[in-house]
Enzyme design. Structure first.
Site, short mmCIF file in Angstrom:
data_model
loop_
_atom_site.label_atom_id
_atom_site.label_comp_id
_atom_site.label_asym_id
_atom_site.label_seq_id
_atom_site.Cartn_x
_atom_site.Cartn_y
_atom_site.Cartn_z
N HIS A 1 -3.63 -17.50 22.21
CA HIS A 1 -2.82 -16.32 21.84
C HIS A 1 -2.58 -15.33 22.99
O HIS A 1 -2.34 -14.15 22.74
CB HIS A 1 -3.50 -15.53 20.71
CG HIS A 1 -3.48 -16.19 19.36
ND1 HIS A 1 -3.89 -17.47 19.13
CD2 HIS A 1 -3.10 -15.71 18.15
CE1 HIS A 1 -3.78 -17.75 17.84
NE2 HIS A 1 -3.28 -16.72 17.22
N GLY B 1 1.15 -20.75 21.52
CA GLY B 1 0.87 -21.38 20.25
C GLY B 1 1.20 -20.50 19.07
O GLY B 1 1.52 -20.98 17.98
N HIS B 2 1.11 -19.20 19.25
CA HIS B 2 1.51 -18.25 18.20
C HIS B 2 2.73 -17.47 18.66
O HIS B 2 2.62 -16.51 19.40
CB HIS B 2 0.36 -17.29 17.89
CG HIS B 2 0.52 -16.62 16.54
ND1 HIS B 2 1.71 -16.06 16.13
CD2 HIS B 2 -0.35 -16.46 15.51
CE1 HIS B 2 1.55 -15.55 14.91
NE2 HIS B 2 0.33 -15.79 14.51
N HIS C 1 2.30 -23.29 10.34
CA HIS C 1 1.73 -21.96 10.10
C HIS C 1 2.86 -20.98 9.78
O HIS C 1 3.80 -20.81 10.57
CB HIS C 1 0.98 -21.54 11.36
CG HIS C 1 0.20 -20.29 11.24
ND1 HIS C 1 0.77 -19.05 11.40
CD2 HIS C 1 -1.12 -20.06 10.97
CE1 HIS C 1 -0.16 -18.12 11.25
NE2 HIS C 1 -1.31 -18.71 10.99
N GLU D 1 -2.97 -22.13 7.06
CA GLU D 1 -2.17 -20.95 6.67
C GLU D 1 -0.69 -21.32 6.66
O GLU D 1 0.15 -20.60 7.20
CB GLU D 1 -2.42 -19.79 7.62
CG GLU D 1 -3.90 -19.43 7.77
CD GLU D 1 -4.14 -18.19 8.62
OE1 GLU D 1 -3.55 -18.10 9.72
OE2 GLU D 1 -4.88 -17.31 8.17
N GLU E 1 0.37 -15.21 3.01
CA GLU E 1 -0.25 -14.16 3.82
C GLU E 1 0.66 -12.94 3.92
O GLU E 1 1.88 -13.07 4.07
CB GLU E 1 -0.55 -14.71 5.23
CG GLU E 1 -1.26 -13.69 6.11
CD GLU E 1 -1.55 -14.23 7.51
OE1 GLU E 1 -1.57 -15.47 7.69
OE2 GLU E 1 -1.77 -13.40 8.41
N CYS F 1 1.08 -10.98 6.35
CA CYS F 1 1.82 -11.02 7.62
C CYS F 1 3.05 -11.91 7.53
O CYS F 1 4.06 -11.63 8.18
CB CYS F 1 0.94 -11.55 8.75
SG CYS F 1 -0.19 -10.35 9.43
N CYS G 1 -5.12 -9.03 11.22
CA CYS G 1 -3.68 -9.02 11.53
C CYS G 1 -2.86 -8.26 10.48
O CYS G 1 -1.90 -7.57 10.81
CB CYS G 1 -3.17 -10.45 11.66
SG CYS G 1 -3.61 -11.52 10.28
N CYS G 2 -3.23 -8.40 9.21
CA CYS G 2 -2.36 -7.89 8.15
C CYS G 2 -2.33 -6.35 8.04
O CYS G 2 -1.24 -5.79 7.88
CB CYS G 2 -2.74 -8.50 6.80
SG CYS G 2 -2.57 -10.30 6.72
ZN LIG Z 1 -2.06 -11.39 8.63
#
Ligand SMILES: [Zn+2]
Length: 615
Positions: free
Chosen positions: A144, A193-194, A256, A308, A324, A326, A392-393
């Site tokens: 990340h 990757g993200h 994801h 996810e 999720e 996010c 993260c959220c």
């Molecule tokens: Zn999140």
């Protein structure tokens, strides 16, 4: 008259934009639904989140990297830096509409800490310090590194636009330049990757007009799905992070969910700035796949806990839904970019639906607890948490609430003001001020008044749900309205409760319906239906509803209807011959109470379900 210009997505110079932004300061919300939540965001959530950044040692990670604290270890996930960056973006956006010296002081202190941690060559990531310095840029697949940089870019642009200060923007430019030396045209092919940095680099380009950043974003999108992989490192699950095919050939939403939707948002940003028809066509295919086969009735994204991730077509389990928070935020971000590009109401419709039913459930009515996972059915054990190890959220919701005015309206090159979301307040443009009066989403009446001194042209979205659909399948669109000075117009969208059924291929939903009223999806909670187990409850087929209030959810329109429940419940068989008439459960009539899904799990814990059988 000079208007301040804090834009969230600055399409003022975007080549392929149909719509231009209206600055955050110029859409002043005064409604009783969103604005109290935004006020709580400012006065409670953002302060409590900073406390969490300290408690989780996110801030200490920066102090360790800068040398201001010694003798401590890095704590948390390797992407923990992004928690601070999203918080900075949220606070900056909030200050644009509501100055707050205390919050600003915390903001500037946080920026000072991170700026001190930047390395002489522009590098900044607190995980890759000291003993891990040798690992920089070695594992794009998992670690990340570029993702964190992306959140810094977004934070920096928001901070610069909201405050006019350049300190953080300079930090961001130095880091972006550092990344460009590695992965730009003179460097090797690389992508994270993200995904996330792609959309952030386009916004950094918009803020600085430095084409390098736009080119780098485009390179990172085009780098995916190539051999050898540009997303190199310790993992090998290419589909999980959308590296299994080139983006232009990606015709589904897969892997994801948050990564998929951030990547799509980044691609949408590139197509706003550059002619890239293959990227554009891929977006259309992905959107169609998402909304027709892989999206929850809430707008939620991600059917599987494993990875996810999105599931297969029609794989949408209610109880094991991941959805999720996010991913819902990312869907809103993607759809807003598509809306700005096309002016097509279907994107604004989906933004509305997602905001109310997939983003908002992610935060408690108190503003201090969060859902990461959003099931559509639960036994009552799933409760919001004050923070997460992977946090993260929470700041993602906070930044969206702070930026909410940017979703309300935009303007085209003929100076027509497009109204996308119905939230009471006033919208100011160079042509004058329009007031919006509504008690949305509880009532469907929306009135617009031209408070200016010149003729104003509006385009007002007619929500898809008024035509018994809530995504694209029936025409919605924008109604053109011209208002002379002092003139008003009013729309009455009928918020009659409706039942939604699912495509027959969603096997778990056969014979079930979900109830919606206006833009809101409803659910049944045990706390309002305490006589029995809500799994025994059926809606009656006449589906007549009355509107009620319920204990503990002030101001919320609940729905009451007649239904049935099992009175006796055979318990000694799991399956039986359908021709066997000897042992059928008996039913009795039962009053049922439904509440908006966003409000669930704010009272006593208990079962909840969105989908209900009809007798
Ligand atoms: Zn999140």
């Amino acid at each position: 008259m000079t208007l301040k210009e804090t834009y969230v997505i600055d399409t003022t110079q975007s080549k392929n934009a149909t719509l231009r932004p209206i600055a955050l300061e110029n859409i002043r919300l005064t409604d009783t639904f969103w604005e109290p939540r935004r006020a709580k965001n400012r006065t409670v959530t953002l302060h409590s989140q900073y406390d969490k950044l300290e408690e989780s040692k996110c801030m200490d990670n920066f102090r360790r990297a800068s040398g201001r604290k010694t003798g401590i270890d890095f704590v948390g996930w390797y992407f923990a830096d992004s928690d601070l960056y999203k918080w900075i973006e949220a606070v900056s956006a909030s200050l644009a509409t509501h100055p707050d010296p205390d919050l600003e002081a915390r903001l500037e202190a946080g920026i000072d800490e991170l700026a001190a941690a930047q390395q002489p060559d522009g590098y900044l990531n607190t995980y890759f310090m000291f003993e891990r310095e040798k690992d920089r840029w070695t594992d794009l697949h998992v670690l990340h590194e570029i993702y964190c940089a992306g959140h810094l870019f977004q934070a920096a642009v928001m901070h610069y636009r909201a405050t006019g200060k350049t300190q953080l923007l300079t930090v961001a430019e130095r880091l972006a330049d550092h990344i460009n030396t590695r992965f730009g045209p003179e460097g090797k092919r690389g992508a994270c990757g993200h995904p996330e940095a792609e959309l952030a680099l386009v916004e950094l380009f918009r803020a600085t007009r430095n084409e390098t950043y736009l080119t780098l974003a485009e390179r990172m999108i085009e780098a995916r799905g190539q051999e050898p992989t540009a997303v190199y490192g310790s993992g090998n699950n290419k589909r999980y992070l959308q590296d299994h095919v080139p983006y232009k050939d990606l015709k589904e939403v897969t892997g994801h969910a948050v990564r998929m939707l951030y990547l799509a948002a980044g691609a949408a940003d590139v197509t706003l700035e550059k002619d890239a028809p293959e990227l554009r066509q891929a977006q259309d295919a992905q959107w169609e796949n998402f909304t027709e086969r892989r999206m929850y009735v809430t707008g939620g994204a991600g059917a599987r806990h494993e990875g996810e991730s999105f599931g297969a077509d029609y794989e949408l389990p209610s109880d094991r839904a991941y959805a999720e928070t996010c991913a819902a935020v990312a869907s809103v971000m993607w759809n807003q970019r598509l809306l700005l590009q096309t002016g097509d109401a279907k994107y604004a419709d989906l933004i509305e639906h997602t905001l109310y039913n997939a983003v908002l459930p992610g935060i408690s009515l108190s503003g201090t607890e969060y859902f990461y996972v959003n099931p559509l059915e639960n036994d009552g054990t799933h409760r919001r948490q004050a923070w997460f190890g992977c946090a993260c959220c929470p700041p993602n919701i906070a930044r969206l609430l702070a930026q909410l005015p940017s979703y309300v309206a935009s303007i085209d090159d003929e100076k027509t003001v497009w109204i996308h979301q119905f939230i009471a307040g006033e919208i100011e443009t160079e042509q004058g001020v329009i007031t919006v009066e509504t008690n949305y989403p509880w009532e469907g009446a929306v009135a617009f008044t031209n408070k200016g001194t010149t003729t104003m042209h509006l385009k007002v979205r007619v929500p898809a749900w008024t035509q018994h659909a809530w995504v694209d399948h029936t025409p919605s669109g924008y109604n053109a309205v011209t208002l002379e000075p002092g003139e008003a117009t009013r729309f009455d969208f009928p918020v009659t409760p409706l039942c939604i059924s699912a495509h027959p291929y969603v096997s778990s939903l056969a014979g079930s319906v979900a109830v919606v009223r206006g833009p809101l999806v409803y659910c049944m909670e045990a706390v309002d239906n305490a006589e029995g187990d809500i799994r025994d409850y059926f809606l009656a087929s006449d589906l007549l509803f009355t509107e009620e209030s319920v204990r503990g959810l002030e101001g919320v329109v609940a729905l009451k209807t007649k239904g049935f429940r099992y009175l006796t419940h055979p318990s000694h068989w799991l399956y039986q011959n359908t021709l066997h008439n000897g042992e059928r459960p008996s039913l009795e009539t039962q009053a049922l109470t439904l509440v908006p899904y966003f409000a669930w799990a704010n009272r006593e814990a208990g079962r909840m379900q969105i989908w209900m059988r009809v007798s």
